[in-house]
Design an enzyme around this catalytic site. Sequence first.
Site, PDB file in Angstrom:
ATOM      1  N   CYS A   1     -11.456  31.358 -20.071  1.00 45.25           N
ATOM      2  CA  CYS A   1     -11.989  31.528 -18.714  1.00 45.25           C
ATOM      3  C   CYS A   1     -12.453  32.961 -18.447  1.00 45.25           C
ATOM      4  O   CYS A   1     -13.204  33.205 -17.505  1.00 45.25           O
ATOM      5  CB  CYS A   1     -10.938  31.117 -17.684  1.00 45.25           C
ATOM      6  SG  CYS A   1     -10.365  29.437 -17.948  1.00 45.25           S
TER       7      CYS A   1
ATOM      8  N   HIS B   1     -12.848  33.959 -11.019  1.00 39.74           N
ATOM      9  CA  HIS B   1     -12.781  32.713 -11.767  1.00 39.74           C
ATOM     10  C   HIS B   1     -12.257  31.636 -10.815  1.00 39.74           C
ATOM     11  O   HIS B   1     -11.253  31.843 -10.134  1.00 39.74           O
ATOM     12  CB  HIS B   1     -11.842  32.910 -12.961  1.00 39.74           C
ATOM     13  CG  HIS B   1     -11.522  31.643 -13.667  1.00 39.74           C
ATOM     14  ND1 HIS B   1     -12.473  30.675 -13.900  1.00 39.74           N
ATOM     15  CD2 HIS B   1     -10.358  31.168 -14.181  1.00 39.74           C
ATOM     16  CE1 HIS B   1     -11.898  29.657 -14.528  1.00 39.74           C
ATOM     17  NE2 HIS B   1     -10.621  29.934 -14.705  1.00 39.74           N
TER      18      HIS B   1
ATOM     19  N   ASN C   1     -12.807  23.693 -12.314  1.00 39.30           N
ATOM     20  CA  ASN C   1     -12.653  24.876 -13.173  1.00 39.30           C
ATOM     21  C   ASN C   1     -13.577  24.725 -14.378  1.00 39.30           C
ATOM     22  O   ASN C   1     -13.323  23.905 -15.253  1.00 39.30           O
ATOM     23  CB  ASN C   1     -11.185  24.977 -13.595  1.00 39.30           C
ATOM     24  CG  ASN C   1     -10.898  26.168 -14.496  1.00 39.30           C
ATOM     25  OD1 ASN C   1     -11.812  26.738 -15.108  1.00 39.30           O
ATOM     26  ND2 ASN C   1      -9.634  26.545 -14.587  1.00 39.30           N
TER      27      ASN C   1
HETATM   28  O1  UT7 Z   1      -8.505  28.616 -15.913  1.00 40.80           O
HETATM   29  C1  UT7 Z   1      -7.308  29.148 -16.368  1.00 40.80           C
HETATM   30  C2  UT7 Z   1      -6.397  28.076 -16.769  1.00 40.80           C
HETATM   31  N1  UT7 Z   1      -5.865  27.217 -15.759  1.00 40.80           N
HETATM   32  C3  UT7 Z   1      -5.122  27.595 -14.716  1.00 40.80           C
HETATM   33  O2  UT7 Z   1      -4.975  28.751 -14.425  1.00 40.80           O
HETATM   34  C4  UT7 Z   1      -4.401  26.545 -13.928  1.00 40.80           C
HETATM   35  C5  UT7 Z   1      -3.192  27.108 -13.284  1.00 40.80           C
HETATM   36  N2  UT7 Z   1      -2.279  26.113 -12.782  1.00 40.80           N
HETATM   37  C6  UT7 Z   1      -2.573  25.254 -11.769  1.00 40.80           C
HETATM   38  O3  UT7 Z   1      -3.653  25.280 -11.218  1.00 40.80           O
HETATM   39  C7  UT7 Z   1      -1.473  24.337 -11.300  1.00 40.80           C
HETATM   40  O4  UT7 Z   1      -0.289  24.685 -11.951  1.00 40.80           O
HETATM   41  C8  UT7 Z   1      -1.777  22.832 -11.530  1.00 40.80           C
HETATM   42  C9  UT7 Z   1      -2.890  22.397 -10.570  1.00 40.80           C
HETATM   43  C10 UT7 Z   1      -2.166  22.580 -12.946  1.00 40.80           C
HETATM   44  C11 UT7 Z   1      -0.555  22.010 -11.201  1.00 40.80           C
HETATM   45  O5  UT7 Z   1      -0.127  22.250  -9.886  1.00 40.80           O
HETATM   46  P1  UT7 Z   1       1.397  22.603  -9.583  1.00 40.80           P
HETATM   47  O6  UT7 Z   1       1.515  22.677  -8.149  1.00 40.80           O
HETATM   48  O7  UT7 Z   1       1.749  23.803 -10.404  1.00 40.80           O
HETATM   49  O8  UT7 Z   1       2.134  21.316 -10.085  1.00 40.80           O
HETATM   50  P2  UT7 Z   1       3.342  21.201 -11.118  1.00 40.80           P
HETATM   51  O9  UT7 Z   1       2.825  21.406 -12.502  1.00 40.80           O
HETATM   52  O10 UT7 Z   1       4.443  22.076 -10.650  1.00 40.80           O
HETATM   53  O11 UT7 Z   1       3.739  19.706 -10.952  1.00 40.80           O
HETATM   54  C12 UT7 Z   1       4.312  19.201  -9.724  1.00 40.80           C
HETATM   55  C13 UT7 Z   1       4.339  17.691  -9.806  1.00 40.80           C
HETATM   56  C14 UT7 Z   1       4.860  17.167 -11.158  1.00 40.80           C
HETATM   57  O12 UT7 Z   1       5.604  16.002 -10.930  1.00 40.80           O
HETATM   58  P3  UT7 Z   1       7.207  16.034 -10.987  1.00 40.80           P
HETATM   59  O13 UT7 Z   1       7.556  16.534 -12.366  1.00 40.80           O
HETATM   60  O14 UT7 Z   1       7.602  16.994  -9.908  1.00 40.80           O
HETATM   61  O15 UT7 Z   1       7.557  14.622 -10.739  1.00 40.80           O
HETATM   62  C15 UT7 Z   1       3.602  16.800 -11.872  1.00 40.80           C
HETATM   63  O16 UT7 Z   1       3.789  15.794 -12.856  1.00 40.80           O
HETATM   64  O17 UT7 Z   1       3.003  17.183  -9.681  1.00 40.80           O
HETATM   65  C16 UT7 Z   1       2.747  16.284 -10.759  1.00 40.80           C
HETATM   66  N3  UT7 Z   1       1.322  16.296 -11.049  1.00 40.80           N
HETATM   67  C17 UT7 Z   1       0.463  15.441 -10.463  1.00 40.80           C
HETATM   68  N4  UT7 Z   1       0.623  14.488  -9.552  1.00 40.80           N
HETATM   69  C18 UT7 Z   1      -0.463  13.787  -9.166  1.00 40.80           C
HETATM   70  C19 UT7 Z   1       0.651  17.102 -11.898  1.00 40.80           C
HETATM   71  N5  UT7 Z   1      -0.647  16.765 -11.907  1.00 40.80           N
HETATM   72  C20 UT7 Z   1      -0.800  15.753 -11.023  1.00 40.80           C
HETATM   73  C21 UT7 Z   1      -1.897  14.987 -10.583  1.00 40.80           C
HETATM   74  N6  UT7 Z   1      -1.680  14.015  -9.655  1.00 40.80           N
HETATM   75  N7  UT7 Z   1      -3.156  15.190 -11.049  1.00 40.80           N
END
Ligand code: UT7
Length: 329
Positions: free
Chosen positions: A116, A256, A286
């Site tokens: 990125c 970004h 993204n």
């Molecule tokens: O470009 C550079 C690279 N990328 C990034 O910098 C991305 C950085 N990270 C993020 O943007 C976020 O961490 C994400 C959008 C990827 C995830 O959001 P989050 O608020 O950090 O969610 P989490 O990983 O803490 O997950 C919370 C819950 C989990 O469920 P449990 O384990 O609490 O039951 C996930 O499985 O949300 C769940 N989850 C989803 N639920 C519905 C993760 N993805 C999804 C989804 N739909 N698409």
Amino acid sequence: MTSLIPVGISGMGRYVPERRVPNAEFESLLDTSDEWISQRTGIHERRYAREDELTSDMGAAAAREAIADAGLTPDDIDLIICCTVTPDYPFPATACQIGHKIGAERAGGYDLMAACSGWVLGAFTASQFVATGAMRHVLVVGVEKLSSVIDFEDRTTCVIFADGAGATVFSPLEFAKRGEYLHGSAGMRGGTEDILSIPAGGTRLPASAETVAKRQHFIHMEGRQVFRFAVNTFADLVRKCVEGHTLDDLGLVVPHQVNMRIIESAASQVGISLDQVFVNIDRYGNTSAASVPIALYEAREAGRLVEGKIVSCVAFGGGLTWGHVALRW
Ligand code: UT7
């Protein structure tokens, strides 16, 4: 050494594929919802390229527009730096395909892989070539076809990444007249491949039936760890851009487009309002190396680049890598 030549941005171009993919499309594939995706990421829709539309096709489309915008022809381009993690081939470089497609017969070219951070580090690099007089017009293309490496069974990544291209021509400022390059930086932290990578297909895990079966040719990300890194790095880089100035000199941050919550947290850490940050993640998701040059292009189109003010381009991503380019518009 002779004194450095001031550098500016002479032209910009952008290409986004026609196909719009709204969040609702994922609801039938996975256990997710439009509400979760828009609240947790800020993304409402993204674009996916056609199957027969290559990374180099998108890059060439953006490049043609950038060169025309500069009032140049492809023959004027000395060097093409293509920033991508989704090249047409493992080799040769996609820069060569783009050069061939646009007819840049005189140009040299190579790819720059910094995920990125790609376009920002490409812009930093291009500016040095122009500043030293080694090159006159350098084309930097940030382009990705991430839809080709998304695991559509992984809801934590597939809703985020998308396709697109942005291109920028760096030239001597006396020619460009705008977008003066002020300074840049590059950082990295290795040993972090477990948190953001495509695990297989390189020399560590060459392609095999096993790597395909284990879905190791798709993007793997530990989102929460990347999230923390992104907020802190984002804020540090914006501070670097305005070093020696006050926040009043800051016209616009063009970051970004990573996640709306990351953008909001970083802006509040730096002490700027969201009005000073350009955001288009809602429409494109993204797009990795393409995200900053697409955003910069759209910021200009929207009249958000204020003459005389600093434009802070900041990016961070796989590697981990990060960097900034500060411009004066
Ligand atoms: O470009 C550079 C690279 N990328 C990034 O910098 C991305 C950085 N990270 C993020 O943007 C976020 O961490 C994400 C959008 C990827 C995830 O959001 P989050 O608020 O950090 O969610 P989490 O990983 O803490 O997950 C919370 C819950 C989990 O469920 P449990 O384990 O609490 O039951 C996930 O499985 O949300 C769940 N989850 C989803 N639920 C519905 C993760 N993805 C999804 C989804 N739909 N698409």
